[in-house]
Design a protein around this motif. Sequence first.
Motif, short mmCIF file in Angstrom:
data_model
loop_
_atom_site.label_atom_id
_atom_site.label_comp_id
_atom_site.label_asym_id
_atom_site.label_seq_id
_atom_site.Cartn_x
_atom_site.Cartn_y
_atom_site.Cartn_z
N TYR A 275 35.67 41.71 32.30
CA TYR A 275 34.43 42.09 32.98
C TYR A 275 33.54 42.83 31.99
O TYR A 275 32.34 42.67 31.97
CB TYR A 275 34.75 43.01 34.17
N ARG B 204 50.20 48.66 42.13
CA ARG B 204 48.83 48.88 41.65
C ARG B 204 48.63 50.26 41.04
O ARG B 204 48.31 50.40 39.87
CB ARG B 204 47.88 48.66 42.83
N ARG C 216 40.09 41.10 34.79
CA ARG C 216 40.79 40.65 36.01
C ARG C 216 41.62 39.38 35.84
O ARG C 216 42.36 39.03 36.73
CB ARG C 216 39.79 40.35 37.14
N SER C 217 41.43 38.62 34.74
CA SER C 217 42.08 37.30 34.74
C SER C 217 42.82 36.98 33.44
O SER C 217 42.41 37.39 32.35
CB SER C 217 41.05 36.21 35.02
N ARG D 271 43.60 46.09 35.16
CA ARG D 271 42.18 46.36 35.36
C ARG D 271 41.56 46.92 34.07
O ARG D 271 40.40 46.74 33.77
CB ARG D 271 42.09 47.38 36.49
N ARG E 159 50.55 35.73 35.74
CA ARG E 159 50.69 34.27 35.69
C ARG E 159 51.96 33.92 34.93
O ARG E 159 52.24 34.50 33.88
CB ARG E 159 49.49 33.63 34.98
N HIS F 38 45.96 43.11 37.99
CA HIS F 38 45.28 42.28 38.99
C HIS F 38 46.07 41.03 39.29
O HIS F 38 46.33 40.73 40.44
CB HIS F 38 43.84 41.99 38.57
N GLN G 111 48.18 39.45 50.97
CA GLN G 111 48.64 38.32 50.15
C GLN G 111 50.03 37.77 50.48
O GLN G 111 51.04 38.21 49.95
CB GLN G 111 48.57 38.69 48.66
N ARG H 171 43.96 31.57 45.98
CA ARG H 171 44.12 30.24 45.40
C ARG H 171 43.89 29.15 46.44
O ARG H 171 43.88 27.97 46.11
CB ARG H 171 45.53 30.12 44.82
N ALA I 240 37.86 34.02 37.83
CA ALA I 240 39.11 33.26 37.77
C ALA I 240 39.17 32.32 36.56
O ALA I 240 38.17 31.77 36.14
CB ALA I 240 39.28 32.44 39.04
N ILE I 241 40.38 32.17 36.04
CA ILE I 241 40.66 31.18 34.98
C ILE I 241 41.86 30.36 35.41
O ILE I 241 42.87 30.92 35.85
CB ILE I 241 40.99 31.86 33.64
N HIS J 171 33.98 33.32 41.80
CA HIS J 171 35.01 34.35 41.89
C HIS J 171 36.39 33.72 41.75
O HIS J 171 36.80 33.41 40.66
CB HIS J 171 34.82 35.13 43.20
N TYR K 206 35.95 46.16 49.61
CA TYR K 206 36.55 45.21 48.67
C TYR K 206 35.84 45.25 47.32
O TYR K 206 36.46 45.36 46.27
CB TYR K 206 36.48 43.82 49.28
FE1 DHE Z 1 41.07 40.64 43.14
C1 DHE Z 1 42.46 37.59 42.26
C2 DHE Z 1 38.49 40.09 41.04
C3 DHE Z 1 39.43 43.29 44.56
C4 DHE Z 1 43.98 41.60 44.59
N1 DHE Z 1 40.55 39.09 41.91
C5 DHE Z 1 41.25 37.91 41.69
C6 DHE Z 1 40.51 37.10 40.75
C7 DHE Z 1 39.40 37.83 40.40
C8 DHE Z 1 39.42 39.07 41.13
C9 DHE Z 1 38.34 37.40 39.41
C10 DHE Z 1 40.93 35.72 40.25
C11 DHE Z 1 41.78 35.82 39.02
C12 DHE Z 1 42.24 34.47 38.52
O1 DHE Z 1 42.65 33.64 39.34
O2 DHE Z 1 42.21 34.23 37.30
N2 DHE Z 1 39.23 41.52 42.88
C13 DHE Z 1 38.34 41.17 41.94
C14 DHE Z 1 37.19 42.06 41.98
O3 DHE Z 1 36.23 42.05 41.18
C15 DHE Z 1 37.32 42.91 43.18
C16 DHE Z 1 36.33 42.43 44.22
C17 DHE Z 1 36.96 44.37 43.03
C18 DHE Z 1 37.64 45.07 41.90
O4 DHE Z 1 37.03 46.02 41.40
O5 DHE Z 1 38.73 44.67 41.50
C19 DHE Z 1 38.78 42.60 43.58
N3 DHE Z 1 41.62 42.18 44.40
C20 DHE Z 1 40.80 43.14 44.87
C21 DHE Z 1 41.51 44.06 45.73
O6 DHE Z 1 41.02 45.03 46.37
C22 DHE Z 1 42.94 43.64 45.75
C23 DHE Z 1 43.40 43.29 47.17
C24 DHE Z 1 43.86 44.72 45.20
C25 DHE Z 1 43.55 45.22 43.84
O7 DHE Z 1 44.43 45.21 42.99
O8 DHE Z 1 42.42 45.68 43.59
C26 DHE Z 1 42.88 42.41 44.86
N4 DHE Z 1 42.89 39.73 43.40
C27 DHE Z 1 43.98 40.35 43.99
C28 DHE Z 1 45.11 39.44 43.92
C29 DHE Z 1 44.68 38.27 43.27
C30 DHE Z 1 43.28 38.49 42.94
C31 DHE Z 1 46.49 39.73 44.50
C32 DHE Z 1 45.49 37.01 42.94
C33 DHE Z 1 45.78 36.17 44.15
C34 DHE Z 1 46.61 34.94 43.87
O9 DHE Z 1 47.33 34.53 44.79
O10 DHE Z 1 46.55 34.37 42.76
#
Ligand code: DHE
Length: 544
Positions: free
Chosen positions: A246, A157, A226-227, A199, A186, A183, A484, A373, A285-286, A328, A11
Amino acid sequence: HQGSTAAEISYKGAPSAVSGGKMMRTPGAPDISEEEFAKAQEIYFQRCAGCHGVLRKGATGLPLTTDITQRKGTDYLKALINFGSPGGMPNWGTSGELSEQDIDLMARFLQHEPPTPPEWGMKDMKGSWIVHVKPEDRPKKPQHNYDVDNMFAVTLRDAGEVAIIDGASKKVLNYVKTGYAVHISRASSSGRYFTTIGRDGKIDLIDLYMNPPQVVAEIKIGLEARSVENSRYKGYEDKIAIAGAYWPPHYVLMDGQTLEPHKIVSTRGMTVDTQEYHPEPRVAAIVGSHKHPEFIVNVKETGQIKLVNYSDIDNLQVTTIDAAPFLHDGGWDRSGRYFMTAANENDTIAVVDALDRELEALIPVKRIPHPGRGANFIDPKYGPVWATSALGNADITLIGTDPEKHKDNAFKVVRVLEGQGGGSLFIKTHPKSTNLWVDTPFNPDAKVSQSVAVFNINDLEAGYQTLPIAEWADLGEGPKRIVQPEYNMAGDEVWFSVWSGQEEQSAIVIVDDKTRKLKHVIKGEKMITPTGKFNNYNTRNEVY
Ligand code: DHE
């Protein structure tokens, strides 16, 4: 970290979108050629930066600054990279992922100062900013008969696209070219736009009134991000957008209709615990407050939560809340007053009172909570709760969120359910449903990662049913991770991504919420690596 699992590493260890930076030759470090340096840098961004940080100051992984690496020396570093450690470092050599030469190269590279990637300031942002259709030239009402509220933005993706899907017919209305590996998406407060963040830091503003929905403005706000979020406070609907990066570590406030950048704020600063300077505190997250004209911004490495008031951007007021490092993801409780967020590597849920603008609680939970969330529902015994699952263990943790009528349970863990296992990322329910869905995409057991667990909220002790979502998709080879759950607007369907490799078949599986039976599968050549799905109505109204 003791006890890190393969799930957590797969992850966190995703490649960084950052590249570049000048070569640094450092006294005391073993020799390295320019060519080798470039190669090592690429490997570092691909494999290491996610945990150790671009500047190697340590994030979820330990710091790798040259005072440390030179003291340890080449042989020690080679062994560590080769065999990994019980603390969570992957065994890059014995797993076959890196060759002996690569490992020797990395051990030498790490004793040189890290190349600092370029900054990305206002000039760069403005240079990347394009308004394709000006607000005054956009249609006044939808140019089609689809229900905008029930549209989904689905991240494809590895294709660098977002599919806009009509919730009723399940028809893909458009494959929109966006930033790489979007990522999140909204929905704006009016429901007219989706804002997506790649990303690679690219934001696309998609107008759902157009036929088909398409990008009306874009900008790149950093090299890695990411946000993204939109203003939610009454009177500010669709007015302001914010995105967090980031790299460079900053957030930026923009015009909600055009994405014109107005103000960039750096997040570099002191950590909450030891109060040491951190050069790379990433923005996680924001969320947009409904109680004040504010954004709530998680700064990961420093552990600070910033309440950024957008009512007067030129005299910006920012309230800093000391929470805990490694903030996070998170979401609102059902009343919309409390922001519930995971400090994931700290095994803590932090609660922010958005009305009184203060920290309400820090709640210890078991290893690596990951709510997405989160999920809000009424526990038959304990009243309103918000729940999270976890990456590091099988717990589904329920926290009371009603300080008025259930004071004794408020912001305490009231119940822990056992799910299928660790490797969970997302959990979901809907006010009209009695189901609680829990995914486990990063569980090492394929049977678990390819299915979901569903609990009955009115009979939580009865355990869960598992649904073989990947099997229902009827695809060929591939990891087929189920990721998800997301509801449609009516709350009677749940959508799941079946996430395989780029060259393999993926799908979206839609389940009837009442019967828990398969309702529909969306697949085909263009459905490449779907991950996040965002229903317009649910996303902007915080329905989860
Ligand atoms: Fe995410 C949300 C960061 C890996 C899919 N992810 C978030 C948020 C952050 C974040 C900061 C909240 C955003 C917000 O709410 O403003 N995610 C990261 C990482 O740093 C991490 C660990 C590694 C990376 O390098 O990205 C990571 N995330 C993943 C995955 O492996 C996922 C499954 C697929 C991908 O695209 O990389 C993934 N992240 C998601 C999803 C959300 C998410 C689908 C939003 C969920 C929601 O219901 O709002």
